[in-house]
Scaffold this motif. Structure first.
Motif, PDB file in Angstrom:
ATOM      1  N   MET A 158       0.928  -1.066   0.153  1.00 51.72           N
ATOM      2  CA  MET A 158       0.052  -0.074  -0.123  1.00 51.72           C
ATOM      3  C   MET A 158       0.928   1.101   0.040  1.00 51.72           C
ATOM      4  O   MET A 158       2.072   1.188   0.375  1.00 51.72           O
ATOM      5  N   GLU A 159       0.247   2.412  -0.247  1.00 52.07           N
ATOM      6  CA  GLU A 159       1.033   3.534  -0.380  1.00 52.07           C
ATOM      7  C   GLU A 159       0.210   4.589   0.583  1.00 52.07           C
ATOM      8  O   GLU A 159      -0.917   4.922   0.532  1.00 52.07           O
ATOM      9  N   VAL A 160       0.930   4.828   1.557  1.00 49.92           N
ATOM     10  CA  VAL A 160       0.281   5.775   2.606  1.00 49.92           C
ATOM     11  C   VAL A 160       0.406   7.419   2.173  1.00 49.92           C
ATOM     12  O   VAL A 160       1.343   7.674   1.535  1.00 49.92           O
ATOM     13  N   GLN A 161      -0.901   8.021   2.034  1.00 48.91           N
ATOM     14  CA  GLN A 161      -0.909   9.174   1.556  1.00 48.91           C
ATOM     15  C   GLN A 161      -0.630  10.326   2.609  1.00 48.91           C
ATOM     16  O   GLN A 161      -1.392  10.671   3.689  1.00 48.91           O
ATOM     17  N   THR A 162       0.475  11.051   2.281  1.00 47.70           N
ATOM     18  CA  THR A 162       0.677  12.372   3.325  1.00 47.70           C
ATOM     19  C   THR A 162       0.847  13.338   2.291  1.00 47.70           C
ATOM     20  O   THR A 162       1.614  14.262   2.472  1.00 47.70           O
ATOM     21  N   VAL A 163      -0.453  13.544   1.553  1.00 52.15           N
ATOM     22  CA  VAL A 163      -0.418  14.683   0.542  1.00 52.15           C
ATOM     23  C   VAL A 163      -0.500  16.179   1.096  1.00 52.15           C
ATOM     24  O   VAL A 163      -0.211  17.039   0.329  1.00 52.15           O
ATOM     25  N   ARG A 164      -0.763  16.189   2.133  1.00 49.35           N
ATOM     26  CA  ARG A 164      -1.153  17.708   2.608  1.00 49.35           C
ATOM     27  C   ARG A 164      -0.289  17.861   3.984  1.00 49.35           C
ATOM     28  O   ARG A 164       0.446  18.888   3.990  1.00 49.35           O
ATOM     29  N   MET A 165      -0.391  17.081   4.854  1.00 47.77           N
ATOM     30  CA  MET A 165       0.229  17.176   6.223  1.00 47.77           C
ATOM     31  C   MET A 165       0.799  16.019   6.838  1.00 47.77           C
ATOM     32  O   MET A 165       0.018  15.154   6.699  1.00 47.77           O
ATOM     33  N   VAL A 166       1.600  15.867   7.657  1.00 44.60           N
ATOM     34  CA  VAL A 166       1.699  14.750   8.803  1.00 44.60           C
ATOM     35  C   VAL A 166       1.635  15.316   9.993  1.00 44.60           C
ATOM     36  O   VAL A 166       2.172  16.020  10.471  1.00 44.60           O
ATOM     37  N   ALA A 167       0.499  14.974  10.792  1.00 47.41           N
ATOM     38  CA  ALA A 167       0.316  15.421  11.954  1.00 47.41           C
ATOM     39  C   ALA A 167       0.902  14.662  13.234  1.00 47.41           C
ATOM     40  O   ALA A 167       1.006  13.330  12.890  1.00 47.41           O
ATOM     41  N   GLY A 219       4.465  11.931  -0.704  1.00 50.19           N
ATOM     42  CA  GLY A 219       4.637  13.026  -0.282  1.00 50.19           C
ATOM     43  C   GLY A 219       3.600  14.182  -0.529  1.00 50.19           C
ATOM     44  O   GLY A 219       2.638  13.740  -1.402  1.00 50.19           O
ATOM     45  N   PRO A 220       3.934  15.584  -0.367  1.00 45.83           N
ATOM     46  CA  PRO A 220       2.748  16.436  -0.828  1.00 45.83           C
ATOM     47  C   PRO A 220       2.557  16.533  -2.395  1.00 45.83           C
ATOM     48  O   PRO A 220       3.621  16.677  -2.899  1.00 45.83           O
ATOM     49  N   TYR A 221       1.308  16.882  -2.710  1.00 44.64           N
ATOM     50  CA  TYR A 221       1.006  16.727  -3.979  1.00 44.64           C
ATOM     51  C   TYR A 221       1.616  18.226  -4.501  1.00 44.64           C
ATOM     52  O   TYR A 221       2.131  18.384  -5.588  1.00 44.64           O
ATOM     53  N   TYR A 222       1.366  19.276  -3.712  1.00 42.65           N
ATOM     54  CA  TYR A 222       1.888  20.484  -4.440  1.00 42.65           C
ATOM     55  C   TYR A 222       2.975  20.869  -3.778  1.00 42.65           C
ATOM     56  O   TYR A 222       3.565  21.106  -2.505  1.00 42.65           O
ATOM     57  N   SER A 223       4.355  21.060  -4.679  1.00 45.82           N
ATOM     58  CA  SER A 223       5.499  21.377  -4.551  1.00 45.82           C
ATOM     59  C   SER A 223       6.186  22.252  -5.360  1.00 45.82           C
ATOM     60  O   SER A 223       5.408  22.640  -6.464  1.00 45.82           O
ATOM     61  N   GLU A 224       7.147  23.248  -5.047  1.00 47.97           N
ATOM     62  CA  GLU A 224       7.625  24.119  -5.682  1.00 47.97           C
ATOM     63  C   GLU A 224       9.115  24.187  -5.530  1.00 47.97           C
ATOM     64  O   GLU A 224       9.894  25.343  -5.132  1.00 47.97           O
ATOM     65  N   LEU A 225       9.773  23.038  -5.982  1.00 48.25           N
ATOM     66  CA  LEU A 225      11.315  22.706  -5.818  1.00 48.25           C
ATOM     67  C   LEU A 225      11.783  23.737  -6.725  1.00 48.25           C
ATOM     68  O   LEU A 225      13.258  23.832  -6.763  1.00 48.25           O
ATOM     69  N   ILE A 282       8.115  18.104   3.026  1.00 50.37           N
ATOM     70  CA  ILE A 282       8.696  16.864   2.601  1.00 50.37           C
ATOM     71  C   ILE A 282       9.504  16.291   3.709  1.00 50.37           C
ATOM     72  O   ILE A 282       9.544  15.218   4.026  1.00 50.37           O
ATOM     73  N   GLU A 283      10.091  17.126   4.828  1.00 52.13           N
ATOM     74  CA  GLU A 283      10.820  16.691   5.755  1.00 52.13           C
ATOM     75  C   GLU A 283       9.963  15.830   6.811  1.00 52.13           C
ATOM     76  O   GLU A 283      10.465  15.005   7.338  1.00 52.13           O
ATOM     77  N   ALA A 284       8.567  16.324   6.795  1.00 46.20           N
ATOM     78  CA  ALA A 284       7.465  15.554   7.747  1.00 46.20           C
ATOM     79  C   ALA A 284       7.274  14.375   7.092  1.00 46.20           C
ATOM     80  O   ALA A 284       6.961  13.183   7.586  1.00 46.20           O
ATOM     81  N   THR A 285       7.185  14.178   5.412  1.00 43.05           N
ATOM     82  CA  THR A 285       7.080  12.892   4.882  1.00 43.05           C
ATOM     83  C   THR A 285       8.402  11.871   5.081  1.00 43.05           C
ATOM     84  O   THR A 285       8.085  10.903   5.369  1.00 43.05           O
ATOM     85  N   LEU A 286       9.504  12.538   5.297  1.00 41.52           N
ATOM     86  CA  LEU A 286      10.714  11.589   5.522  1.00 41.52           C
ATOM     87  C   LEU A 286      10.661  10.985   6.659  1.00 41.52           C
ATOM     88  O   LEU A 286      10.956   9.763   7.072  1.00 41.52           O
ATOM     89  N   GLN A 287      10.110  11.941   7.773  1.00 32.79           N
ATOM     90  CA  GLN A 287      10.065  11.374   9.254  1.00 32.79           C
ATOM     91  C   GLN A 287       9.074  10.101   9.192  1.00 32.79           C
ATOM     92  O   GLN A 287       9.357   9.333  10.076  1.00 32.79           O
TER      93      GLN A 287
END
Length: 379
Positions: free
Chosen positions: A34-43, A68-74, A88-93
């Motif tokens: 499965m793929e966990v979705q953290t597309v907006r935030m990780v609480a 990770g987040p859908y909306y990025s501005e890299l 992205i840092e929250a997604t990595l954690q």
């Protein structure tokens, strides 16, 4: 040819909405990832269920992944890029906590760079920093290993660079492959719906998939693939939104055929992005099984034809032609039988015709001046 299938998120049929309950349902369906979705935030309050999911994945060899987040501005300015990297840092954690094997990330729009080498170089620099950061997170202090036992013997999550589905977003297949080829620790995430839409409906046959996977293998030398699949509505080279697979011009059957017929070298994870999630993941699994069954039937016919050729002295080509002619003859005979009326029915029809004609004649004579009373209201 290992193929793992699963949904992008907790299954729709799951009564509970936690990740662990979703994993239980996925396993009971015969799916493996499965793929966990953290597309907006990780609480922060999600930490406990993330950790429980990681423990279960570690004990059962269940493949966990995270988006990770859908909306990025890299490719944005310093402030925009910093804001995206904080998400992205929250997604990595979270990825370390759930023991994720793949982390899927987007680059965002082209910003001031536009298409070309300069934009690709900037994206590569950013993703190189992300790879360094996931290694720092994974190689934490020794006293945390009892909490995260998979860190000690495992390897850091792979950073996935996803293909985009719109022309204004960075992430064509060629751009993704160029960055992945230059940044160790990254992998391409092949979103088939995005590739199909951006290519104006290019993924139609098993040969199209053969060209796609061969292109990736030749570019970065991998046999492991992480893919997303769903139906998609698209216009003018842009994905509008995901749809269920059966309601799209992107069919799964050609991919299933390629995986079974020519994909013996593949190690592939397929994530269902469809609005139907696990239902379309099961649909994909069923199609792969059907393709395998057809392959076995064809091989059985070829083996039987080869054995007959040795016995009769005929060539396999002659036997195949004979089988085709016999099958066509049977089909023609069936069609003729269906078209021809049964003799008994024809006889009954002939006997009934004079009787019906006589009754109709009698009724006509009797009813010539027979008007109903309601006809007085015609005028």
């Amino acid at each position: 040819m290992p193929v793992k299938l699963g949904p992008a998120g907790v299954p729709l049929s799951c009564k509970g909405r936690t990740i662990v309950e979703g994993m239980d349902d996925i396993i009971s369906l015969g799916l493996e990832t499965m793929e966990v979705q953290t597309v907006r935030m990780v609480a922060p309050q999600h930490f406990e269920q993330y950790w429980q999911a990681g423990v279960l994945a570690n004990k059962t060899d269940f493949e966990m992944n995270i988006h990770g987040p859908y909306y990025s501005e890299l490719l944005g300015n310093k402030v925009e890029r910093g804001r995206s990297l904080a998400k992205i840092e929250a997604t990595l954690q979270a990825a370390r906590t759930i023991n994720a094997r793949h982390i899927t990330l987007h680059a965002g729009n082209y910003g001031e760079f536009g298409r070309g080498h300069e934009a690709n170089e900037q994206v590569a620099n950013v993703f190189s920093g992300i790879v360094d950061r996931i290694h720092e997170i994974w190689e934490d202090e020794e006293d945390e290993f009892p909490v995260f036992p998979w860190i000690k013997d495992g390897t850091p999550s792979k950073i996935g660079v996803e293909t985009s589905g719109r022309q204004e977003l960075w992430g064509s297949l060629e751009e993704v492959l160029e960055v992945v080829n230059h940044v160790e620790g990254t992998i391409p995430v092949l979103n088939i719906a995005h590739i199909h839409a951006r290519g104006h409906g290019r993924m139609r046959t098993s040969e199209d998939y053969g060209e796609l996977f061969d292109m990736v293998r030749e570019s970065i030398g991998t046999k492991e693939f992480y893919c997303h699949f769903s139906g998609v509505e698209h216009r003018t080279g842009n994905a509008m939104h995901y749809t269920q697979i059966k309601k799209s011009d992107l069919n799964f059957e050609p991919l299933a055929e390629f995986i079974v017929e020519d994909g013996g070298w593949l190690d592939i994870t397929l994530i269902s992005d469809s609005p139907l999630l696990e239902h379309d993941a099961m649909y994909m699994m069923q199609n792969i099984e059907k393709s395998r069954h057809r392959q076995l039937e064809r091989k059985a016919r070829e083996d039987r034809r080869r054995a007959l050729a040795l016995q009769t002295g005929k060539t396999e080509g002659e036997l195949k032609t004979s089988e085709t002619e016999q099958a066509q003859a049977r089909q023609d005979a069936t069609e003729v039988k269906e078209e021809a009326p049964a003799p008994e029915a024809e006889a009954k029809k002939e006997d009934a015709a004079p009787k019906a004609k006589k009754e109709a004649s009698s009724k006509t004579k009797e009813d010539v001046f027979d008007f109903e009373e309601d006809d007085d209201d015609l005028f």
